[in-house]
Scaffold this motif. Structure first.
Motif, mmCIF file in Angstrom:
data_model
loop_
_atom_site.group_PDB
_atom_site.id
_atom_site.type_symbol
_atom_site.label_atom_id
_atom_site.label_comp_id
_atom_site.label_asym_id
_atom_site.label_seq_id
_atom_site.Cartn_x
_atom_site.Cartn_y
_atom_site.Cartn_z
ATOM 1 N N SER A 138 0.016 39.731 40.454
ATOM 2 C CA SER A 138 -1.091 38.893 39.987
ATOM 3 C C SER A 138 -1.224 38.968 38.473
ATOM 4 C CB SER A 138 -2.408 39.275 40.673
ATOM 5 O OG SER A 138 -2.963 40.435 40.118
ATOM 6 N N PRO B 199 -8.505 40.709 37.980
ATOM 7 C CA PRO B 199 -7.257 40.109 37.505
ATOM 8 C C PRO B 199 -7.093 40.508 36.026
ATOM 9 C CG PRO B 199 -8.590 38.477 38.660
ATOM 10 C CD PRO B 199 -9.440 39.705 38.504
ATOM 11 N N ILE C 183 -10.809 27.339 36.341
ATOM 12 C CA ILE C 183 -10.425 28.706 36.706
ATOM 13 C C ILE C 183 -8.963 28.940 36.382
ATOM 14 C CG2 ILE C 183 -12.149 28.914 38.550
ATOM 15 C CD1 ILE C 183 -9.692 28.490 40.532
ATOM 16 N N GLU D 261 -10.983 33.685 45.806
ATOM 17 C CA GLU D 261 -12.342 33.685 45.262
ATOM 18 C C GLU D 261 -12.770 32.297 44.762
ATOM 19 O OE1 GLU D 261 -11.797 38.350 43.970
ATOM 20 O OE2 GLU D 261 -11.674 36.796 42.425
ATOM 21 N N SER E 162 -16.682 34.946 41.903
ATOM 22 C CA SER E 162 -16.265 33.771 42.653
ATOM 23 C C SER E 162 -16.667 32.521 41.879
ATOM 24 C CB SER E 162 -16.948 33.773 44.031
ATOM 25 O OG SER E 162 -16.449 32.759 44.854
ATOM 26 N N ILE F 39 -10.042 34.533 38.223
ATOM 27 C CA ILE F 39 -10.310 35.040 39.572
ATOM 28 C C ILE F 39 -9.019 35.038 40.396
ATOM 29 C CG2 ILE F 39 -12.760 34.371 39.652
ATOM 30 C CD1 ILE F 39 -11.906 31.833 41.183
ATOM 31 N N PHE F 40 -9.087 35.642 41.574
ATOM 32 C CA PHE F 40 -7.992 35.543 42.539
ATOM 33 C C PHE F 40 -8.168 34.253 43.340
ATOM 34 C CE2 PHE F 40 -8.254 40.203 41.903
ATOM 35 C CZ PHE F 40 -6.953 40.416 41.463
ATOM 36 N N GLU F 41 -7.086 33.720 43.890
ATOM 37 C CA GLU F 41 -7.126 32.451 44.630
ATOM 38 C C GLU F 41 -8.222 32.435 45.703
ATOM 39 O OE1 GLU F 41 -4.270 33.960 43.859
ATOM 40 O OE2 GLU F 41 -3.146 32.418 42.799
ATOM 41 N N THR G 119 -6.033 31.507 37.955
ATOM 42 C CA THR G 119 -5.690 32.457 39.014
ATOM 43 C C THR G 119 -4.238 32.888 38.799
ATOM 44 O OG1 THR G 119 -4.787 30.841 40.582
ATOM 45 C CG2 THR G 119 -7.195 31.167 40.615
ATOM 46 N N VAL H 203 -1.417 35.722 36.086
ATOM 47 C CA VAL H 203 -2.612 35.480 35.266
ATOM 48 C C VAL H 203 -2.226 35.405 33.792
ATOM 49 C CG1 VAL H 203 -4.765 36.542 34.436
ATOM 50 C CG2 VAL H 203 -4.323 36.384 36.888
#
Length: 196
Positions: free
Chosen positions: A31, A61, A183, A166, A130, A162-164, A185, A35
């Motif tokens: 990740s 992240p 965003i 989220e 989120s 963020i992570f996917e 990701t 990112v």
């Protein structure tokens, strides 16, 4: 109504914290590369010369690869330092030393600038728990970034990292919550609303 929203936010934050906590080292490493590449692409696409960002914690992240790249490419970087009054001071980042601020968040050790220093950047990168499909951002509950963004008269593009998983259909929202334009990701960049 507000009590219900606050409860919903607390429950969702607890779930997201746990999900981030149980990430494997391999997942974190993969990740981080994604990112970093996507933040570089975003800053390049927007021709950013100055960025306000943040030093990520272990479970977030990772932003450090991007911050190093920005410093190496003569992009000025400001990072936040939490204040007791709930506002953020800003300090230039040179990729060198860091310490923890009063709430335990990683922060630069360079000269502290006031809260209005962020008004001069052309891209803002914020943390989030989120973000929903309309661009509403749910933070981690302290309100520092909401206060900062809410106090700005004009804003450059604002992207949350963020992570996917989220990026969701809807987040519980209160009146003080501030939206983002998009965003970043590990797998990509999503622009939700164009910057005004």
């Amino acid at each position: 109504m507000t009590d219900d929203v606050s409860h919903d936010k607390r429950a969702l934050r607890a779930e997201l914290r746990e999900r981030r906590r149980i990430c494997t080292a391999k997942e974190r490493e993969e990740s981080e590369a994604g990112v970093t590449a996507n933040l570089i692409e975003l800053a390049t696409r927007l021709e950013s010369k100055s960025v306000a960002a943040y030093l990520s914690t272990t479970d977030e992240p990772q932003t450090r690869g991007f911050l190093r790249w920005a410093c190496e490419h003569d992009i000025s970087v400001l990072l936040p330092i939490s204040r007791a009054d709930g506002l953020l001071d800003w300090a230039p980042y040179d990729g060198e030393e860091e310490d923890n601020d009063l709430i335990g968040m990683p922060a630069p050790t360079s000269e502290v600038l006031g809260p209005i220093a962020i008004n001069d950047v052309d891209l803002i990168i914020v943390p989030a728990a989120s973000v929903d499909r309309t661009g509403m951002r749910m933070g981690w509950g302290r309100g520092y970034f909401d206060k900062t963004l809410g106090s700005m008269e004009t804003k450059p593009p604002i992207y949350a990292v963020i992570f996917e998983s989220e990026f969701v259909d809807a987040v519980p929202t209160e009146i003080h919550d501030q939206p983002v334009n998009g965003i970043v990701t590990p797998s990509g960049i999503v622009t939700i609303t164009e910057h005004n």
